[in-house]
Design an enzyme around this catalytic site. Sequence first.
Site, mmCIF file in Angstrom:
data_model
loop_
_atom_site.group_PDB
_atom_site.id
_atom_site.type_symbol
_atom_site.label_atom_id
_atom_site.label_comp_id
_atom_site.label_asym_id
_atom_site.label_seq_id
_atom_site.Cartn_x
_atom_site.Cartn_y
_atom_site.Cartn_z
ATOM 1 N N LYS A 141 43.442 71.353 70.539
ATOM 2 C CA LYS A 141 44.378 71.495 71.039
ATOM 3 C C LYS A 141 45.135 70.273 71.586
ATOM 4 O O LYS A 141 46.665 70.362 71.753
ATOM 5 C CB LYS A 141 44.228 72.538 72.392
ATOM 6 C CG LYS A 141 45.492 72.789 73.347
ATOM 7 C CD LYS A 141 45.178 73.841 74.358
ATOM 8 C CE LYS A 141 46.580 74.131 75.063
ATOM 9 N NZ LYS A 141 46.266 75.183 76.142
ATOM 10 N N HIS A 279 42.374 89.952 27.676
ATOM 11 C CA HIS A 279 43.206 90.313 28.643
ATOM 12 C C HIS A 279 42.655 91.279 29.630
ATOM 13 O O HIS A 279 43.517 92.195 30.098
ATOM 14 C CB HIS A 279 44.668 90.702 27.946
ATOM 15 C CG HIS A 279 45.144 89.521 27.223
ATOM 16 N ND1 HIS A 279 45.378 88.404 27.687
ATOM 17 C CD2 HIS A 279 45.513 89.822 26.085
ATOM 18 C CE1 HIS A 279 45.749 87.776 26.455
ATOM 19 N NE2 HIS A 279 45.905 88.375 25.441
#
Length: 517
Positions: A141, A279
């Site tokens: 922070k 595919h």
Amino acid sequence: MKKENSMKRALVSVSDKTNLVPFVKGLEEHGYEIVSTGGTKKALDEAGIKTISIEDVTHFPEILDGRVKTLNPYVHGGLLARRDLPEHMKTLEDLSITPIDLVCVNLYPFKETILKSGVELADAIENIDIGGPSMVRSAAKNYQSVTIVTDINDYDQVLTEIEENGDTTAETKAKLGAKAFRTTAAYDALISQYLTAQVGLEDPEKLTLTYDLKETMRYGENSHQRAWLYEDALPKSFSILEAEQLHGKKLSYNNIKDADEALRCVREFDEPTVVAMKHMNPCGIGRGDSLEVAWDRAYEADSVSIFGGVIALNRKVDLATAEKMRKIFLEIIVAPGFDDDAFAVLAKKKNIRLLQVDFDQKDEPTKDEVVSVMGGLLMQDQDTLKEDCHDWEVVTDVKPTEDQLKAMMFAWKAVKHAKSNAIVVANNERTLGVGEGQPNRIDSLKIAVKHAGDLVEGSVLASDAFFPFDDCVKYAGEHGVKAIVQPGGSVRDQDSIDMANKLGIAMVTTGVRHFRH
């Protein structure tokens, strides 16, 4: 050139002590005094590094078997005070709190603990870090003033910048601060996943998932798309992501998807089986008494589409099979292993990828599937339902023979891995024709029958979902299909049953569909 550095303070508390000593020695050499805790302090003391005990900072002993030691204003005040606010700094001075300029923390090994076989809940809970994440978050922070180091891979950069500048740069502080919050977020996500599973909740109001970057890819599905490969923080052994690549160039985005689908499919079969995937659709599946025979049958199923395909085999690749596979262009071969002579043959092909997967783990518990949609995601169980053909319901006058049932089960396993609407025409040895991904079922059937050619006579057919009309049964029967397996469940099931009876087809319903979109 090194700048003069006034005395700074670093707080060091780590579980993973890899490269810790040289890193902290570097901090000490550049003017940092070291505050440390527990086992970390002991390791540093033994290395001859002067340290300050955390109790000397907090003026309070560690309590509750070390559960509380850094949760203290003398620590968090030193981390959170804004150096640019005089009132903050005056508060520190009035309370005799020393600012902390660098924090090096890695957390209790919660992940490593829950990955252990037979781990008890109590052990998992004891490895939930509280003080560590609290320090990390406080430091992060206040990243403009505090350097927060949570990753041993950042040690060198941090030391280099301190050597050159007397401190890390503002840019590095910001990047390390962001990484720190990713670290605690991922840590908490694993804890929440574990504890949620412990109480058996399947639909928590918040879904917390965490993945680790495995690779930045060259591109995605198409060359203009960027792509990244992330792996579940709790990896599965039976997966393409955990495969050992023995040969060939890196896998592409599409390679991974195809190989994953091939591996899912071949997992269905116990006898020697070869799956050819193209595919993300199976173009040929063959099985036999040997892997070579299985390959021959998979190849015969569609000798055109298999070119440039992905092959998955559920037995170690032998020389005879390798000699046949090398004759055509294949993208990837996935198998439990490769005999030395088989590998030597295949490795002569520069671009083919050879992957070894741990098939001993194929029945390990599966992870839920997650699919992205715009604005969110869908999650579901994997379709790994175990079925017995003798549990199916015979709905026609003609009963299937045992051989037909075996062929239908083979076709049923195959159709699970073809895109809906999916039809598989097969015999007991291989797929004869696969129709998939069509907007209507009859078109899929026509494609499958066309691929099967003359071999459709006497074959079986599997449909991934019910027949809404009798047209598919009629077309199949007219072309020689003798047995059909399908889920049933249409309001017009009887129309299809009547047509099967008219054409002398044996039909069974499973009560389960296998859509794959």
